[in-house]
Design a protein around this motif. Structure first.
Motif, short mmCIF file in Angstrom:
data_model
loop_
_atom_site.label_atom_id
_atom_site.label_comp_id
_atom_site.label_asym_id
_atom_site.label_seq_id
_atom_site.Cartn_x
_atom_site.Cartn_y
_atom_site.Cartn_z
N ASP A 29 0.82 -1.21 0.00
CA ASP A 29 0.00 0.00 0.00
C ASP A 29 0.86 1.26 0.00
N VAL A 30 2.03 1.18 0.63
CA VAL A 30 2.95 2.32 0.62
C VAL A 30 3.50 2.54 -0.78
N VAL A 31 3.90 1.45 -1.43
CA VAL A 31 4.41 1.54 -2.80
C VAL A 31 3.33 2.07 -3.73
N ALA A 32 2.10 1.57 -3.57
CA ALA A 32 0.99 2.01 -4.43
C ALA A 32 0.77 3.51 -4.30
N ALA A 33 0.80 4.02 -3.09
CA ALA A 33 0.59 5.46 -2.87
C ALA A 33 1.70 6.29 -3.53
N ARG A 34 2.93 5.79 -3.46
CA ARG A 34 4.04 6.52 -4.07
C ARG A 34 3.96 6.46 -5.59
N ILE A 35 3.49 5.33 -6.12
CA ILE A 35 3.31 5.22 -7.57
C ILE A 35 2.25 6.20 -8.04
N ALA A 36 1.14 6.26 -7.31
CA ALA A 36 0.06 7.17 -7.67
C ALA A 36 0.54 8.63 -7.66
N ARG A 37 1.35 8.96 -6.68
CA ARG A 37 1.87 10.33 -6.61
C ARG A 37 2.80 10.61 -7.79
N ALA A 38 3.67 9.66 -8.13
CA ALA A 38 4.58 9.85 -9.25
C ALA A 38 3.82 10.00 -10.56
N ALA A 39 2.74 9.21 -10.73
CA ALA A 39 1.93 9.30 -11.94
C ALA A 39 1.23 10.65 -12.02
N ALA A 40 0.68 11.11 -10.90
CA ALA A 40 -0.03 12.40 -10.87
C ALA A 40 0.90 13.56 -11.21
N LEU A 41 2.15 13.45 -10.77
CA LEU A 41 3.13 14.51 -11.03
C LEU A 41 3.76 14.40 -12.42
N GLY A 42 3.50 13.28 -13.10
CA GLY A 42 4.14 13.07 -14.40
C GLY A 42 5.63 12.82 -14.27
N GLN A 43 6.04 12.23 -13.15
CA GLN A 43 7.45 11.96 -12.88
C GLN A 43 8.00 10.96 -13.89
N ALA A 44 9.19 11.19 -14.39
CA ALA A 44 9.79 10.32 -15.39
C ALA A 44 10.18 8.97 -14.80
N HIS A 45 10.78 8.98 -13.62
CA HIS A 45 11.29 7.74 -13.02
C HIS A 45 11.18 7.84 -11.51
N ALA A 46 10.53 6.84 -10.91
CA ALA A 46 10.40 6.79 -9.46
C ALA A 46 11.07 5.52 -8.96
N ILE A 47 12.05 5.67 -8.07
CA ILE A 47 12.75 4.54 -7.47
C ILE A 47 12.27 4.41 -6.03
N ILE A 48 11.73 3.24 -5.67
CA ILE A 48 11.08 3.05 -4.37
C ILE A 48 11.64 1.80 -3.69
N PRO A 49 12.12 1.94 -2.43
CA PRO A 49 12.39 3.17 -1.68
C PRO A 49 13.70 3.81 -2.14
N TRP A 50 13.96 5.02 -1.67
CA TRP A 50 15.08 5.80 -2.19
C TRP A 50 16.46 5.17 -2.03
#
Length: 257
Positions: free
Chosen positions: A207-228
């Protein structure tokens, strides 16, 4: 559409991350198209999402039949255009104990599910979205793509290919209003992962990963690495001298592999 998609398409929805993504987005006014291999889990997920107020369509099929998957996806998009597509389906496997290399059949299967199917489907949907002038696509890769894992060559290799494809697709369609996000997660604490019994450092809840993915998609982020911290491991792999890097990668092989 803005940052609030209404029609969301998710592959791999019967898996741990895919189901967490579906639950994250489920709500009034949201239409979810959920694809997955396990029909029983998919049905249970659909009921949970409907209880949250979403309308749900579900489909159980083998993405290895790429032509069938493409036809089904484009038929759905024709009937009700997709705002956000998340390609979360994937297979993970490693070299069999005692084997020198991975089985050729396993390599072919992972190549189809982890690269060919999502790449072809994303390309077809991106073309549709470009014609409409908007849309978002999220491709779930893996932090394993950063490393040449000798015990999981097919997995790390297919995810590396997907990462390069996602980057190229993003560059090609962004001027048409379509945003593509690559997500490279590390270990996710799913039921399937726990069944291996192996220690998984920096494991993150779905659920934590899903929330971060949703945020990256909403921002139009090119690449999201989870966790940092996996970003640090990526750079460490790049700067380490080849002999030391190869020695370290060999040492990472599970016992017996």
């Amino acid at each position: 559409m803005g940052s609030h998609p209404k029609r969301i398409f998710i592959t791999g929805a019967s898996g741990g991350l895919g189901s967490a993504l579906a639950r994250h987005y489920a709500g009034p006014g949201i239409c979810l198209s959920l694809w997955g291999r396990d029909l029983a889990r998919l049905s249970s997920l659909a009921k949970a999402c409907e209880a949250a107020g979403a309308s749900v369509e579900m489909r159980s099929l083998d993405l290895g039949n790429v032509e069938h998957a493409l036809d089904a996806m484009l038929t759905e998009d024709e009937a009700d255009p997709v705002d956000l597509a998340i390609f979360a389906a994937g297979l993970g496997d490693i070299r069999a104990a005692g084997a020198v290399v991975e089985d050729a059949g396993v390599v072919a299967r992972l190549g189809m599910i982890n690269f060919v199917a999502p790449a072809a489907m994303a390309a077809a949907l991106a073309e549709r979205m470009a014609g409409r002038g908007h849309g978002r696509i999220v491709m779930i890769g893996s932090a394993a793509a950063f490393h040449a894992l000798p015990f999981a060559a097919a997995y790390s290799g297919t995810k590396a290919g997907l990462a390069r494809f996602a980057e190229a697709l993003r560059i090609g369609v962004r001027r048409h209003g379509v945003k593509v996000t690559l997500v490279s997660p590390g270990f996710i604490d799913t039921a399937a992962a726990r069944r291996t019994g192996e220690a998984r450092p920096l494991s993150t809840q779905p659920d934590v990963v899903a929330a971060r993915i949703a945020r990256a998609a909403a921002l139009g982020q090119a690449h999201a690495i989870i966790p940092w911290p996996f970003n640090l491991l990526r750079w460490f792999d790049r700067v380490l001298p080849r002999p030391l890097r190869e020695r370290l990668l060999l040492a990472l092989s599970p016992a017996g592999h």
